[in-house]
Design an enzyme around this catalytic site. Structure first.
Site, PDB file in Angstrom:
ATOM      1  N   LYS A  72       0.782  -1.223  -0.044  1.00 25.28           N
ATOM      2  CA  LYS A  72      -0.224   0.060  -0.112  1.00 25.28           C
ATOM      3  C   LYS A  72       0.970   1.356  -0.072  1.00 25.28           C
ATOM      4  O   LYS A  72       0.180   2.271   0.352  1.00 25.28           O
ATOM      5  CB  LYS A  72      -1.023  -0.007   1.137  1.00 25.28           C
ATOM      6  CG  LYS A  72      -1.797  -1.548   1.264  1.00 25.28           C
ATOM      7  CD  LYS A  72      -2.303  -1.886   0.069  1.00 25.28           C
ATOM      8  CE  LYS A  72      -3.464  -1.138  -0.684  1.00 25.28           C
ATOM      9  NZ  LYS A  72      -3.724  -2.041  -1.653  1.00 25.28           N
ATOM     10  N   HIS A 130       6.890  -7.263  -2.361  1.00 25.70           N
ATOM     11  CA  HIS A 130       6.780  -6.849  -1.217  1.00 25.70           C
ATOM     12  C   HIS A 130       7.569  -7.290  -0.287  1.00 25.70           C
ATOM     13  O   HIS A 130       7.557  -7.024   0.842  1.00 25.70           O
ATOM     14  CB  HIS A 130       5.384  -6.849  -0.695  1.00 25.70           C
ATOM     15  CG  HIS A 130       4.280  -6.311  -1.270  1.00 25.70           C
ATOM     16  ND1 HIS A 130       4.230  -4.691  -1.874  1.00 25.70           N
ATOM     17  CD2 HIS A 130       2.961  -6.313  -1.856  1.00 25.70           C
ATOM     18  CE1 HIS A 130       3.290  -4.319  -2.435  1.00 25.70           C
ATOM     19  NE2 HIS A 130       2.140  -5.335  -2.392  1.00 25.70           N
ATOM     20  N   SER A 180      -4.671   2.295   4.564  1.00 25.16           N
ATOM     21  CA  SER A 180      -4.967   1.869   3.031  1.00 25.16           C
ATOM     22  C   SER A 180      -4.721   0.367   3.288  1.00 25.16           C
ATOM     23  O   SER A 180      -5.579  -0.451   2.599  1.00 25.16           O
ATOM     24  CB  SER A 180      -3.770   2.345   2.445  1.00 25.16           C
ATOM     25  OG  SER A 180      -4.115   1.819   1.012  1.00 25.16           O
TER      26      SER A 180
HETATM   27  N1  LIG Z   1      -1.924   7.456  -9.378  1.00 28.75           N
HETATM   28  C1  LIG Z   1      -1.872   7.476  -7.736  1.00 28.75           C
HETATM   29  N2  LIG Z   1      -1.815   8.457  -7.026  1.00 28.75           N
HETATM   30  C2  LIG Z   1      -1.871   8.446  -5.887  1.00 28.75           C
HETATM   31  N3  LIG Z   1      -2.143   7.518  -5.133  1.00 28.75           N
HETATM   32  C3  LIG Z   1      -2.269   6.039  -5.875  1.00 28.75           C
HETATM   33  C4  LIG Z   1      -2.137   6.124  -7.169  1.00 28.75           C
HETATM   34  N4  LIG Z   1      -2.250   4.990  -7.493  1.00 28.75           N
HETATM   35  C5  LIG Z   1      -2.576   4.259  -6.375  1.00 28.75           C
HETATM   36  N5  LIG Z   1      -2.574   4.992  -5.468  1.00 28.75           N
HETATM   37  C6  LIG Z   1      -2.985   4.656  -4.149  1.00 28.75           C
HETATM   38  O1  LIG Z   1      -2.013   3.767  -3.657  1.00 28.75           O
HETATM   39  C7  LIG Z   1      -2.479   2.777  -2.540  1.00 28.75           C
HETATM   40  C8  LIG Z   1      -2.351   1.380  -3.283  1.00 28.75           C
HETATM   41  O2  LIG Z   1      -1.011   1.022  -2.918  1.00 28.75           O
HETATM   42  P1  LIG Z   1      -0.067  -0.176  -3.835  1.00 28.75           P
HETATM   43  O3  LIG Z   1      -0.172   0.069  -5.160  1.00 28.75           O
HETATM   44  O4  LIG Z   1       1.145  -0.087  -3.101  1.00 28.75           O
HETATM   45  O5  LIG Z   1      -1.058  -1.302  -3.306  1.00 28.75           O
HETATM   46  S1  LIG Z   1      -0.498  -2.967  -3.444  1.00 28.75           S
HETATM   47  O6  LIG Z   1       0.223  -3.221  -2.095  1.00 28.75           O
HETATM   48  O7  LIG Z   1       0.332  -2.931  -4.685  1.00 28.75           O
HETATM   49  O8  LIG Z   1      -1.808  -3.800  -3.271  1.00 28.75           O
HETATM   50  C9  LIG Z   1      -3.852   3.166  -2.433  1.00 28.75           C
HETATM   51  O9  LIG Z   1      -3.820   4.097  -1.371  1.00 28.75           O
HETATM   52  P2  LIG Z   1      -5.286   4.651  -0.712  1.00 28.75           P
HETATM   53  O10 LIG Z   1      -6.054   5.396  -1.567  1.00 28.75           O
HETATM   54  O11 LIG Z   1      -4.755   5.410   0.438  1.00 28.75           O
HETATM   55  O12 LIG Z   1      -5.900   3.383  -0.300  1.00 28.75           O
HETATM   56  C10 LIG Z   1      -4.110   3.881  -3.848  1.00 28.75           C
HETATM   57  O13 LIG Z   1      -5.181   4.518  -4.013  1.00 28.75           O
END
Ligand SMILES: Nc1ncnc2c1ncn2[C@@H]1O[C@H](COP(=O)(O)OS(=O)(=O)O)[C@@H](OP(=O)(O)O)[C@H]1O
Length: 304
Positions: free
Chosen positions: A56, A117, A147
């Site tokens: 996340k 991860h 998240s």
């Molecule tokens: N483009 C962009 N800009 C800003 N934030 C973004 C973007 N893409 C993904 N996210 C947010 O990143 C969170 C998901 O994290 P990961 O991609 O690391 O998830 S995972 O571990 O691969 O399942 C999750 O955060 P939260 O919204 O706080 O839950 C996503 O909304």
């Protein structure tokens, strides 16, 4: 397996709860743990690029930025497949007939971009041996926790998160999948100067995506025009990625991810923890945080 076939599988119930089992003291899904020998002996290649993170932290976002760079800003090429299929998640295991990250990686022609991860001590040694480039992305502990909590609720392969209070305690104790946030971010931070590791922060990416994308470009030894850079920023913005089925994980069956509980692309901003933590919870978390991070040069911003 094609997305259409996946939808035909009628997975309802079948994949609920993959179970958990530790690998060297780190909580993993049972399937990852049972296949650990294969994962540990994964053969990296010198031109592999690895995107590593604690869950996340902004992995999918970084993956999309990297793919847009590799495709010279051609968003249609990035829509060739889902994030999961474009960038194999090396340790992820699903019951057959769904393909594991290892299978996808092995079938992929070079140069490959891979996702993990894993905490640094569990990274398959071939990545070090082959001197692969690694982009690590980190996000502040409280926003990661929020998240991850919502991800636990919507991802039916993961265990039930328990109550919000229980989840905070499990997270602080590192008793969540892929282990302790504190050990993970510090472990990669401490080794970043000994290897080809670009260490990025979610909050910096949000504050100034152009500046951070330029860092990635330099690390990848790539150049793009200003026009392409602006295209990359636009197509990797939260709103565009949220509406893109190739990046928002909506192509998975609801028995794997149920976006009606909480969307994968949820809020996408620093500081959402303030909408979840009570003052008392935040103070207790900060006290514990100071103890766990004492002596580290690594600092985070919890808002921008
Ligand atoms: N483009 C962009 N800009 C800003 N934030 C973004 C973007 N893409 C993904 N996210 C947010 O990143 C969170 C998901 O994290 P990961 O991609 O690391 O998830 S995972 O571990 O691969 O399942 C999750 O955060 P939260 O919204 O706080 O839950 C996503 O909304």
């Amino acid at each position: 397996m094609s997305l259409e076939k996946m939808e035909d599988l009628h997975l309802e119930g079948k994949y609920l709860e993959l179970g958990t089992k530790e690998v060297n003291g780190i909580l993993m899904t049972k399937l990852i743990s049972d296949n650990w020998d294969q994962i540990w002996s994964f053969q990296a290649k010198p031109d592999d690029l690895l995107i590593a993170s604690y869950p996340k932290a902004g992995t999918t976002w970084t993956q999309e930025i990297v793919d847009m760079i590799q495709q010279d800003g051609d968003e249609l090429k990035c829509q060739r497949n889902t994030t999961y299929e474009r960038h194999p998640f090396i340790e992820w295991e699903m019951p057959p007939p769904l393909k594991s990250g290892l299978e996808l990686a092995k079938a992929m022609p070079s140069p490959r971009t891979l996702k993990t991860h894993l905490p640094i001590q569990l990274l398959p040694p071939s990545f070090w041996k082959e001197n692969c480039k690694i982009i690590y992305v980190a996000r502040n502990a409280k926003d990661c926790l929020v998240s991850y909590y919502h991800f636990y609720r919507m991802n039916k392969a993961l265990p039930e998160p328990g109550t919000w209070e229980e989840y905070i305690e499990a997270y602080k104790a590192g008793k969540v999948l892929w282990g302790s946030w504190y050990d993970h971010v510090k472990g990669w931070w401490d080794r970043k100067n000994q290897h080809r590791i670009l260490y990025l922060f979610y909050e910096d990416m949000k504050e100034d995506p152009k500046r951070e994308i330029r860092k990635i470009l330099k690390f990848l030894e790539k150049e793009v025009t200003e026009e392409v850079l602006d295209k990359i920023i636009y197509h990797t913005s939260f709103q565009v990625m949220k509406n893109n089925p190739m990046t928002n994980y909506t192509t998975l069956p609801t028995s794997v991810m149920d976006h009606s509980i909480s969307p994968f692309m949820r809020k996408g901003m620093p500081g959402d923890w303030k909408n979840h933590f009570t003052v008392a919870q935040s103070e207790a978390f900060d006290k514990d945080y100071r103890e766990k991070m004492a002596g580290s040069t690594l600092t985070f911003r919890t808002e921008i």
